[in-house]
Design a protein around this motif. Structure first.
Motif, PDB file in Angstrom:
ATOM      1  N   UNK A 122      48.439-126.634  44.136  1.00 58.10           N
ATOM      2  CA  UNK A 122      47.876-125.837  43.422  1.00 58.10           C
ATOM      3  C   UNK A 122      48.402-125.323  42.419  1.00 58.10           C
ATOM      4  N   UNK A 123      49.834-124.814  42.719  1.00 55.85           N
ATOM      5  CA  UNK A 123      50.833-124.069  41.847  1.00 55.85           C
ATOM      6  C   UNK A 123      51.147-125.366  40.583  1.00 55.85           C
ATOM      7  N   UNK A 179      51.903-121.809  51.426  1.00 55.04           N
ATOM      8  CA  UNK A 179      52.365-123.171  51.144  1.00 55.04           C
ATOM      9  C   UNK A 179      51.512-124.174  52.008  1.00 55.04           C
ATOM     10  N   UNK A 180      50.879-123.971  53.130  1.00 54.48           N
ATOM     11  CA  UNK A 180      50.129-124.898  53.932  1.00 54.48           C
ATOM     12  C   UNK A 180      48.565-124.351  54.048  1.00 54.48           C
ATOM     13  N   UNK A 181      47.945-125.228  53.290  1.00 53.14           N
ATOM     14  CA  UNK A 181      46.250-124.860  53.159  1.00 53.14           C
ATOM     15  C   UNK A 181      45.673-126.262  53.299  1.00 53.14           C
ATOM     16  N   UNK A 182      44.515-126.445  53.741  1.00 51.76           N
ATOM     17  CA  UNK A 182      43.676-127.751  53.709  1.00 51.76           C
ATOM     18  C   UNK A 182      43.229-128.105  52.339  1.00 51.76           C
ATOM     19  N   UNK A 183      42.855-129.280  52.237  1.00 54.54           N
ATOM     20  CA  UNK A 183      42.313-129.878  51.010  1.00 54.54           C
ATOM     21  C   UNK A 183      43.364-130.024  49.743  1.00 54.54           C
ATOM     22  N   UNK A 184      44.230-128.997  49.751  1.00 60.48           N
ATOM     23  CA  UNK A 184      45.136-128.916  48.723  1.00 60.48           C
ATOM     24  C   UNK A 184      46.238-127.927  49.154  1.00 60.48           C
ATOM     25  N   UNK A 185      47.654-128.141  49.122  1.00 64.67           N
ATOM     26  CA  UNK A 185      48.426-127.429  49.370  1.00 64.67           C
ATOM     27  C   UNK A 185      48.843-126.205  48.269  1.00 64.67           C
ATOM     28  N   UNK A 206      42.472-125.926  46.502  1.00 65.01           N
ATOM     29  CA  UNK A 206      41.252-126.367  45.647  1.00 65.01           C
ATOM     30  C   UNK A 206      40.386-125.106  45.065  1.00 65.01           C
ATOM     31  N   UNK A 207      40.039-124.570  46.227  1.00 70.04           N
ATOM     32  CA  UNK A 207      39.297-123.176  45.749  1.00 70.04           C
ATOM     33  C   UNK A 207      40.100-122.176  45.003  1.00 70.04           C
ATOM     34  N   UNK A 208      41.297-122.166  45.303  1.00 72.20           N
ATOM     35  CA  UNK A 208      42.471-121.182  44.628  1.00 72.20           C
ATOM     36  C   UNK A 208      42.651-121.525  43.111  1.00 72.20           C
TER      37      UNK A 208
END
Length: 217
Positions: A67-68, A57-63, A39-41
């Protein structure tokens, strides 16, 4: 020449710092922003409109994959690159479906990483060697199991290049091919680069697709 602007998104600070230092050692690349989740990205991409955003590929809140898929809504000119430890077919195909321009493994060395970003910035797609083999194997699942005799080769491939091309089509990795010929992996990589140059393609998927379509081996 303007530098390639890059945003890094990874939930591990040390990983981001390491990648940033590696990329900025090249004079043509500038890391302009960072994010710790998907989400921050998207927020950073919306604000900075970088040329490329690298998404773990693996991040909290939104992968990174999520995001892509949403990137075109906030930064339509920014190209997404997925970064992962995994070369599974599922993840690779999801990245393609999400519109990613590239898929790199976290053990990718500096030279390949930089080369990948430069090709992607130029509008081409780039996939790490192991990932290219995953995509090539997927492509070949739709091809008939038997091939007719090869037609005349208009690309002047050498006998060795044709042998290597056939082995790539059959799903073999560079290491397997190098062991078969008793050559170094770097030598095989050079042969593959020369094959792609002769065929006028930029990645292994297009190389395999063209070889199969034109029945070159």
């Amino acid at each position: 020449m303007d530098k390639i602007s890059v945003v890094l998104a990874d939930d591990h600070v040390l990983v981001r710092k390491g990648i940033k230092a590696m990329l900025e050692s090249d004079t043509e690349i500038n890391v302009v922003g960072e994010a710790s989740n998907g989400a921050e990205a998207l927020q950073v991409a919306n604000a900075l409109k970088p040329n490329i955003i690298i998404l773990d590929i693996r991040m909290p809140e939104m992968t990174g994959l999520e995001a892509a898929a949403k990137l075109s809504e906030v930064a339509p000119t920014t190209k997404a690159v997925i970064l992962s430890m995994h070369d599974s077919e599922e993840y690779v195909l999801q990245a393609l479906d999400a519109g990613a321009y590239g898929y790199l493994l976290k053990d990718t060395d500096k030279n390949e990483f930089v080369k990948a970003l430069k090709q992607i910035n130029a509008g081409n797609k780039y996939f790490s060697g192991a990932v290219s083999n995953v995509l090539a194997n997927r492509l070949l699942k739709t091809k008939p199991p038997t091939r007719p005799a090869a037609v005349e080769d208009p690309y002047n491939l050498t006998r060795r290049e044709k042998e290597i091309l056939r082995m790539v089509i059959d799903g073999q990795h560079n290491k397997q091919i190098s062991e078969s010929f008793g050559k170094s992996v770097r030598t095989i990589e050079t042969h593959r680069f020369n094959i792609m140059k002769k065929l006028g393609v930029n990645n292994a998927i297009d190389m395999v697709n063209k070889a199969v379509r034109e029945n070159l081996v």
